[in-house]
Design a protein around this motif. Structure first.
Motif, PDB file in Angstrom:
ATOM      1  N   SER A 132      60.387 -24.877-120.471  1.00 52.79           N
ATOM      2  CA  SER A 132      60.781 -24.315-121.525  1.00 52.79           C
ATOM      3  C   SER A 132      59.737 -23.519-121.970  1.00 52.79           C
ATOM      4  CB  SER A 132      61.170 -25.294-122.488  1.00 52.79           C
ATOM      5  OG  SER A 132      60.324 -26.116-122.765  1.00 52.79           O
ATOM      6  N   PHE A 133      59.988 -22.635-123.122  1.00 52.59           N
ATOM      7  CA  PHE A 133      58.862 -21.920-123.797  1.00 52.59           C
ATOM      8  C   PHE A 133      58.087 -22.894-124.635  1.00 52.59           C
ATOM      9  CE2 PHE A 133      57.319 -19.829-127.509  1.00 52.59           C
ATOM     10  CZ  PHE A 133      56.464 -18.894-127.264  1.00 52.59           C
ATOM     11  N   GLU A 134      58.977 -24.163-125.162  1.00 53.66           N
ATOM     12  CA  GLU A 134      58.013 -24.904-125.932  1.00 53.66           C
ATOM     13  C   GLU A 134      57.083 -25.573-125.105  1.00 53.66           C
ATOM     14  OE1 GLU A 134      61.699 -24.524-125.988  1.00 53.66           O
ATOM     15  OE2 GLU A 134      61.279 -23.620-128.010  1.00 53.66           O
ATOM     16  N   ALA A 136      55.417 -24.277-122.635  1.00 56.94           N
ATOM     17  CA  ALA A 136      54.436 -23.482-122.479  1.00 56.94           C
ATOM     18  C   ALA A 136      53.674 -23.114-123.635  1.00 56.94           C
ATOM     19  CB  ALA A 136      55.324 -21.866-122.004  1.00 56.94           C
ATOM     20  N   TYR A 137      54.261 -23.151-124.678  1.00 59.53           N
ATOM     21  CA  TYR A 137      53.553 -22.919-126.119  1.00 59.53           C
ATOM     22  C   TYR A 137      52.650 -24.245-126.236  1.00 59.53           C
ATOM     23  CZ  TYR A 137      52.932 -22.533-131.094  1.00 59.53           C
ATOM     24  OH  TYR A 137      52.380 -22.345-132.270  1.00 59.53           O
ATOM     25  N   ARG A 175      56.571 -15.697-124.019  1.00 60.24           N
ATOM     26  CA  ARG A 175      57.738 -15.835-124.234  1.00 60.24           C
ATOM     27  C   ARG A 175      58.747 -15.215-123.100  1.00 60.24           C
ATOM     28  NH1 ARG A 175      60.562 -18.101-128.425  1.00 60.24           N
ATOM     29  NH2 ARG A 175      58.744 -17.426-129.845  1.00 60.24           N
ATOM     30  N   GLU A 176      58.377 -13.826-122.818  1.00 58.47           N
ATOM     31  CA  GLU A 176      59.147 -13.053-121.816  1.00 58.47           C
ATOM     32  C   GLU A 176      58.757 -13.547-120.570  1.00 58.47           C
ATOM     33  OE1 GLU A 176      58.250  -8.804-121.944  1.00 58.47           O
ATOM     34  OE2 GLU A 176      59.616  -8.445-120.379  1.00 58.47           O
ATOM     35  N   VAL A 178      58.018 -16.255-119.322  1.00 58.20           N
ATOM     36  CA  VAL A 178      58.624 -17.582-119.387  1.00 58.20           C
ATOM     37  C   VAL A 178      60.046 -17.412-119.080  1.00 58.20           C
ATOM     38  CG1 VAL A 178      59.316 -19.948-120.206  1.00 58.20           C
ATOM     39  CG2 VAL A 178      56.825 -19.225-120.361  1.00 58.20           C
ATOM     40  N   SER A 179      60.843 -16.557-119.628  1.00 54.84           N
ATOM     41  CA  SER A 179      62.064 -16.537-119.542  1.00 54.84           C
ATOM     42  C   SER A 179      62.471 -15.705-118.178  1.00 54.84           C
ATOM     43  CB  SER A 179      62.868 -15.755-120.837  1.00 54.84           C
ATOM     44  OG  SER A 179      62.902 -14.402-120.555  1.00 54.84           O
TER      45      SER A 179
END
Ligand SMILES: [Zn+2]
Ligand SMILES: [Zn+2]
Length: 287
Positions: A132-134, A136-137, A175-176, A178-179
């Motif tokens: 998830s982005f979370e 990754a963050y 974000r991009e 990762v998605s």
């Protein structure tokens, strides 16, 4: 003859496409009186990269040497500098990643090769699988993002360029990436890692600066016989005597320094500033 005379007003080609001159030139130029030249279109990726599209061959010093020799060949110059980094667990503390940087100076005019080195546990070198982005963050925050850039890959062994995004430097970009990677992933999880290329990693750039200062120190050590710079330790002699019984231990007794030019050799006794070894290192007193 001293290191400043040997290199004064000469131009040294620096084999890099990752802006290592930022760390190297401010140290070498004033210390040696030379000028760093970075060739345009010099492709060091042929020697292997951290993001693994090309597997690195040979050991680290060999890789640096090959870059320097290739730069000499491409430019027709006679003085070259190249560096190479590696990231591995710290031998004493395997949980701790460690960055080793080597930098080599090859002077064909004077038949010299001198090596500087830095080993640092100050590195953000890291990788993990995320879904998830979370996540990754969270990884990004620990890695010193956005000053330190990141790489997102569909799988950790991805080789297809469409599956790899490097040099990620902004949150929107992260974000991009990762998605898109998640959409391409067959498993629902993807791979994230720190971008270790020098211009994307200020911490690594600092370690390259340290290795460069070590190179300067080595160049300042001149041969007592012929004054050629780069009079450095080539081998160690073990056998530091035990403090209790005087038997030889495995600790270093002397380092042998050797001149590359005239072959002059000199032993420097007690390089670790200890004349005896603690009995714990003795195979008789502490079996
Ligand atoms: Zn000498
Ligand atoms: Zn002993």
């Amino acid at each position: 003859m001293s290191s400043s005379h040997l290199f004064q007003n000469r131009v040294a080609v620096l084999a890099t496409m990752h802006h290592k001159e930022v760390a190297i030139a401010p140290v070498l130029e004033p210390e040696l009186g030379l000028k760093i030249h970075v060739p345009k279109n010099f492709n060091t990726d042929q020697f292997g990269t951290f993001t693994r599209e090309i597997t690195r061959s040979g050991d680290q010093l060999e890789a640096a040497r090959r870059k320097a020799l290739s730069a000499l060949e491409q430019t027709g110059m006679d003085l070259a500098i190249a560096s190479e980094g590696s990231f591995a667990p710290y031998p004493a503390l395997p949980m701790l990643p460690c960055n080793r940087e080597v930098i080599v100076l090859i002077d064909q005019l004077n038949g010299l090769e001198v090596i500087g080195e830095a080993i640092s546990t100050e590195t953000n070198f890291n990788h993990r699988s995320i879904s998830s982005f979370e996540e990754a963050y969270e990884f990004a925050m620990k890695a010193g993002f956005p000053d330190h850039k990141l790489v997102v890959m569909v799988r950790k062994d991805s080789i297809d360029r469409a599956d790899i995004v490097k040099s990620i430097a902004e949150f929107d970009q992260l974000r991009e990436a990762v998605s898109i990677a998640l959409a391409r992933s067959q498993t629902g999880s993807i791979h994230i890692e720190t971008d270790m290329r020098a211009m994307h990693n200020p911490t690594r750039m600092k370690a390259i600066g340290q290795a460069t200062r070590d190179l300067v120190e080595k160049l300042k050590q001149c041969c007592p016989n012929c004054s050629t710079p780069g009079f450095t330790a080539s081998t160690v002699k073990r056998g530091l005597p035990c403090d209790w019984c005087g038997s030889p231990t495995d600790l270093v007794l002397a380092k042998t320094y050797q001149c590359q030019k005239c072959g002059f050799e000199q032993d420097k006794l007690y390089p670790d500033e200890k004349r005896t070894a603690e009995p714990m290192y003795c195979s008789y007193c502490n079996p």
